[in-house]
Design a protein around this motif. Structure first.
Motif, PDB file in Angstrom:
ATOM      1  N   ASN A   1       0.961  -0.979  -0.082  1.00 30.90           N
ATOM      2  CA  ASN A   1       0.432  -0.122   0.162  1.00 30.90           C
ATOM      3  C   ASN A   1       0.484   1.394   0.060  1.00 30.90           C
ATOM      4  N   PRO A   2       0.436   2.715  -0.201  1.00 26.86           N
ATOM      5  CA  PRO A   2       1.051   3.300  -0.373  1.00 26.86           C
ATOM      6  C   PRO A   2       2.013   3.649   1.416  1.00 26.86           C
TER       7      PRO A   2
ATOM      8  N   GLU B   1      -3.398   9.159   5.917  1.00 26.01           N
ATOM      9  CA  GLU B   1      -3.739   8.535   4.878  1.00 26.01           C
ATOM     10  C   GLU B   1      -2.529   9.597   3.791  1.00 26.01           C
ATOM     11  N   VAL B   2      -1.806   8.377   2.673  1.00 26.01           N
ATOM     12  CA  VAL B   2      -0.486   9.386   1.943  1.00 26.01           C
ATOM     13  C   VAL B   2      -0.289  10.151   1.259  1.00 26.01           C
ATOM     14  N   PRO B   3      -0.468  11.229   1.473  1.00 27.13           N
ATOM     15  CA  PRO B   3      -1.121  12.265   0.746  1.00 27.13           C
ATOM     16  C   PRO B   3      -0.368  11.834  -1.072  1.00 27.13           C
ATOM     17  N   ALA B   4      -0.909  12.885  -2.471  1.00 23.50           N
ATOM     18  CA  ALA B   4      -1.325  12.255  -3.325  1.00 23.50           C
ATOM     19  C   ALA B   4      -0.514  13.009  -4.084  1.00 23.50           C
TER      20      ALA B   4
ATOM     21  N   SER C   1       4.284   9.102  -8.897  1.00 14.31           N
ATOM     22  CA  SER C   1       4.973   7.609 -10.228  1.00 14.31           C
ATOM     23  C   SER C   1       3.949   5.925  -9.634  1.00 14.31           C
ATOM     24  N   VAL C   2       4.496   6.094  -8.828  1.00 16.72           N
ATOM     25  CA  VAL C   2       3.874   4.532  -8.628  1.00 16.72           C
ATOM     26  C   VAL C   2       2.866   4.402  -8.147  1.00 16.72           C
ATOM     27  N   VAL C   3       2.530   5.085  -7.690  1.00 17.14           N
ATOM     28  CA  VAL C   3       1.035   4.549  -6.638  1.00 17.14           C
ATOM     29  C   VAL C   3       0.056   5.134  -7.466  1.00 17.14           C
ATOM     30  N   HIS C   4       0.144   6.583  -7.954  1.00 18.77           N
ATOM     31  CA  HIS C   4      -0.628   6.960  -9.144  1.00 18.77           C
ATOM     32  C   HIS C   4      -0.700   7.171 -10.281  1.00 18.77           C
ATOM     33  N   ASN C   5       0.704   6.944 -10.622  1.00 15.88           N
ATOM     34  CA  ASN C   5       0.821   6.227 -11.578  1.00 15.88           C
ATOM     35  C   ASN C   5       1.367   8.134 -12.759  1.00 15.88           C
TER      36      ASN C   5
END
Length: 236
Positions: A29-30, A104-107, A128-132
């Motif tokens: 997870n993030p 939560e990990v910010p985006a 990049s990895v989590v949200h592409n």
């Protein structure tokens, strides 16, 4: 060769042979990813993957990490590089995730860079990895390989300059993949001290190969001249 042609060759090769590259960090997870990326600074992914299972079992959520001190985190990460600083960063990161971001990990890159131990490179990796997102994280591998291949100019002397040069030329939808292509190529083929040019499939258009390696191959070996002293003995 023009730079645009180098990028075409780069994209053609990797989209054909490695269409779906992935990070070698283990995460679910993030939160687990950002912890792993913070630990990976100047440390191998292999070492980080050995450390994170026990660390995350003890601190499975941001709330658990927020409740811990750096001294409690340290024993779990003592084998990574700079464990004292990273223990402090992780403890502070946990507290800020809970206090400022609701656990939560910010985006966004801007918000991520507020977290202890998270610089631009780490933030780019996460989005990049989590949200592409089209973010190009520039580590030592990306910096080295992009210069050797001739994808960025010699004047790009900082990670940010390399990031901007790459992002200008690589199609937005391929930037997250290109980040991994450059890292993995640098990790296993275009290594720092003795690049494996003999087995590299990119030598046909690689700038480093053309300007350095190919010229070295053309230099004839030095002749060994055996001289004789007046005594008739060869010099030692």
């Amino acid at each position: 060769m023009r730079q645009t042609e180098r990028y075409r060759q780069f994209i053609d090769y990797f989209t054909t042979h490695f269409p779906e590259p992935e990070t070698e960090l283990t995460y679910a997870n993030p939160y687990e990813l950002i912890v792993a990326v913070v630990l990976s600074a100047q440390c191998t992914d292999k070492r980080v993957n050995l450390v994170t299972p026990a660390l995350l079992a003890q601190f499975p959520t941001p709330a658990h990490l927020a409740a811990a001190s750096a001294e409690e985190v340290f024993p779990f990460i003592r084998s990574v590089s700079y464990p004292n600083n990273k223990a402090k960063h992780l403890a502070g990161l946990g507290r800020m995730l809970v206090d400022d971001f609701g656990g939560e990990v910010p985006a966004t890159i801007e918000e991520l860079q507020r977290l202890p131990g998270v610089g631009r490179k780490t933030a780019n990796v996460v989005v990049s990895v989590v949200h592409n997102q089209p973010a190009m994280a520039v580590d030592t591998h990306v910096f080295r390989v992009s210069h050797r291949l001739g994808l960025v100019p010699k004047t790009a002397t900082t990670p940010l300059a390399v990031e901007k040069a790459l992002v200008r030329q690589i199609p937005e939808e391929l930037i997250p993949k290109a980040h991994h292509w450059l890292i993995l190529h640098g990790r296993y083929v275009c290594v720092a001290r003795q690049p494996k040019c003999g087995s590299c499939p990119l030598t046909g258009w690689c700038k480093y190969y053309a300007e350095v390696v190919s010229k070295e191959l053309l230099v004839p070996p030095k002749k060994v001249i055996k001289t004789t002293l007046k005594s008739g003995k060869a010099p030692k």
